[in-house]
Each structure stands twice: as structure tokens, then as C-alpha cells.
Design an enzyme around this catalytic site. Sequence first.
Site, mmCIF file in Angstrom:
data_model
loop_
_atom_site.group_PDB
_atom_site.id
_atom_site.type_symbol
_atom_site.label_atom_id
_atom_site.label_comp_id
_atom_site.label_asym_id
_atom_site.label_seq_id
_atom_site.Cartn_x
_atom_site.Cartn_y
_atom_site.Cartn_z
ATOM 1 N N HIS A 143 0.774 -1.248 0.000
ATOM 2 C CA HIS A 143 0.000 0.000 0.000
ATOM 3 C C HIS A 143 0.807 1.300 0.000
ATOM 4 C CE1 HIS A 143 -0.171 -0.080 4.751
ATOM 5 N NE2 HIS A 143 1.022 -0.296 4.284
ATOM 6 N N HIS A 144 2.144 1.228 0.083
ATOM 7 C CA HIS A 144 2.937 2.471 0.103
ATOM 8 C C HIS A 144 3.395 2.926 -1.281
ATOM 9 C CE1 HIS A 144 2.993 2.587 4.404
ATOM 10 N NE2 HIS A 144 3.732 1.503 4.539
ATOM 11 N N ALA A 145 3.372 2.024 -2.275
ATOM 12 C CA ALA A 145 3.912 2.381 -3.594
ATOM 13 C C ALA A 145 3.133 3.551 -4.191
ATOM 14 C CB ALA A 145 3.849 1.170 -4.531
ATOM 15 N N ASP A 174 -0.776 5.149 2.840
ATOM 16 C CA ASP A 174 -0.598 6.438 2.161
ATOM 17 C C ASP A 174 -0.689 6.367 0.643
ATOM 18 O OD1 ASP A 174 1.826 5.009 2.182
ATOM 19 O OD2 ASP A 174 3.055 6.836 2.191
#
Length: 447
Positions: A145-147, A186
Site C-alpha cells: 500500500h505504500h507504492a 498512504d
Amino acid sequence: MDPVKMSMQPHSRKRVCYYYDSDIGNYYYGQGHPMKPHRIRMTHNLLLNYGLYRKMEIYRPHKATADEMTKFHSDEYIRFLRSIRPDNMSEYNKQMQRFNVGEDCPVFDGLYEFCQLSAGGSVAAAVKLNKQASEICINWGGGLHHAKKSEASGFCYVNDIVLGILELLKYHQRVLYIDIDVHHGDGVEEAFYTTDRVMTVSFHKYGEYFPGTGDLRDIGAGKGKYYAVNIPLRDGMDDDSYESIFVPIISKVMETFQPSAVVLQCGADSLTGDRLGCFNLTVRGHGKCVEFVKKYNLPFLMVGGGGYTIRNVSRCWTYETSVALGCEIANELPYNDYFEYFGPDFKLHISPSNMANQNTPEYLDKIKTRLFENLRMLPHAPGVQVQAIPEDGAVIEDSEAEEKVNPDDRLPQRDLDKRMQHENEYSDSEDEGEGGRRDNRSYKDPI
């Protein structure tokens, strides 16, 4: 009566599809790196030995193509991931800095294929839900989920979740994304920050903690104002406190946003004793989130995410697979290829530690009150322009080639897997568990 509440049924059995590629456990971020794809193979092996594979359809995902990945990521970023290898890194110094690849997001053998498998599973799962060929789809190899659009971050290179949600949006007017990883989701929030068709809800540790985003006051922008929901939490979050905030917030979100599909990121670094986490959830407490979301009977995509005490990650995702299936499994672990990891008790469920819970009832009430005020600002059933549903041809064709796998036929692969294992995997597990090397880690940005 509210239509969402009306459809809630406890413990109904669902048609569950599960995506797994036996190569995923062979990718290796490097010695001492906390992210271990090996945990996905451990999960798979555990649920095979529990017999859960008999109750669901198992598919080997296709490798996502560059075209599929550039539905969100920039062309030059995907071209870079495709080209970079450990043996040609010196030619790519500038690009590595630009795309944030090198330290926490290292270049390793097969990096691009790893991204293809992770993304392929989430995209194929979304296609399966769109075709109404399944009610729950699971991709434990996803959840990265951060990419960002043009940047790796927090051990994540390609955002399989964003790609899966974009696929769901072809058939679903409103998609709800929920994130229970200890770190703020994010990359997904940023991707949908200005749209009212995706609501992102993230429960995470906030305050001097990676990635540093996810403030209560971050609520979305433009058309997406009030469609980003952030629940900033403190150290020591336990099962009871988590349930006391998760249930009312998700209930209110369901009632006001009225999604027609849900994606749940099940990051297991929010469990007690995680090598990089700071919460105190048990496997059962974490699984209650899955159970609660499942009751809404909406098309449901479950993905993995963080989790760095790998014996507990595999316990958690195996248990959550059983929750998705609506079947009970024994606390006594069955013998499996990685049995020695689970000592000394060899049990599925884990006990919380005695760490102090810094989330007081007053603090949690304050968060709920503020979020409920924000949710009141939403139009009751959001008025979104209805878009023409694309013809079937527009759905990613590669998913047709997904391979239905009989787990029994693939057992010899497990022996091959063992031979291909990196010798560091076992030795590295010594620093797991009770604090381990967690406190003096140089890593600043796990999932």
C-alpha cells in the site's frame, strides 16, 4: 431499515477464490531485510495442512503486464523496474534516486516478476469479483500500500491495491478501502484523494512513525473531500480498544458511503510482538475485522501487507482465510513444512503482551466524535455520475488465462521450494518476536 444493515448476516458461507503462485516465496529482499516473501509460502503451506484448500478455488495469478501496471504507475517508472537488476545497478544511479529504489526498497533478483505476481493476483481477484464469479477473493501476496505513481516506498514497488480498485471501479460505482496495517495506507489514499468514488479508511500508528502521514485532519480534497478517513492511534492498541473504534466507524462509513465492493488490507504488523510494529492485537482480534466486514455481504477483496514476525503473519492470514470461509479451525497447528517456526507452543492463536495501551477511552471517543462529524458532511447516498459499464472486452483479458490449480498436484513443488530456500531465512528468524532487533533497526519505512 438501512439497506446495508438489512443485508448483514452472521457467518454465511461464501464462494471464496484464493490467488497464489508457488514462486512468490523464492524472492528475497536481502540479508537482514525485514520483508520476507517467504511468509506467503508459509501461510500457503499452513492452510494446505489445515485442509482449507478443499473449501475454496485456488488460482495461480497471471503476471501483470506493463500495460496493466501503467493504469496507475508512470510509464518511465515501470520501464525502470523492468530494466533494473542487481548486476546493472551502476548504470541507473540517477533513476534509483529519483524512484526511491536502493535502501529500504532494494534491487533484488526477480524484482519485476515479484511485482508482476503481486499485482496480477489483485487484478485477477478484482476481475473475478466483477464477473460475480466469486464473493470473496484473497491475495496474500498483495497489499503493498505504500507504492506511489512514480516511486517505491516502504518495501513496496507496485501498488497492487490501487490497480485492483481501478479494476473494481469499472463495475462498481463506489468502492470502500479499509487498511488495518500498523502503517498508514498512504499510497492508496494519495491515489484516490480527490475522488468521491473511493473512500479510504486507515487505522494506523501515528506520531513519529513511518510514513508520517494519516493525520485525523487529512480528509481528502476537491470532490474527494471527506472521502479520506484517518484513525491515528497510539502504541499498545489491544483487541478491545480496536474493536471499540473499528466497529462504530466502519458501521457509519457503510451507512453513509454505501459502497458496492470492499477491499481490506490485512497487514499483520499490527499484531503483538511484530518485529517492526507497536500494537498489541492478537490473531483473533485482527480477524474480527475480517469477520465484521464480511457480514455486509458485499463483493470482498482481501489482501496482505506488512508483517515482520513471519510465524505470526502465517498464523494470522491462515486464520483469516478460515474466517472468510466461515469454518472453524483447531488451535493445535497441524504438522507442516515449517513446523519448527511455531515453537514452543505450536498453537494458532497468540497471547497479547503486557505492554501498556496508550489509547485511552477518552482519546478514542474524541477521534470517533470528530470522524462522525466529518462523515455527516457526506451526501447520504453519494450522487456520482453513473458511467457506462465497459463491455467485457475492456476487462483485462489476461485474467482469462489464470490457471486453476489443484493444490494436491503441486505438492512436489514444495520439495523444490525447500531446496531453493535461502539459508539466511532460518537464521534470520532468530531475531523475531519479543522485541528482537526491532528497536535498533535502521529501517524507517516498513509497510
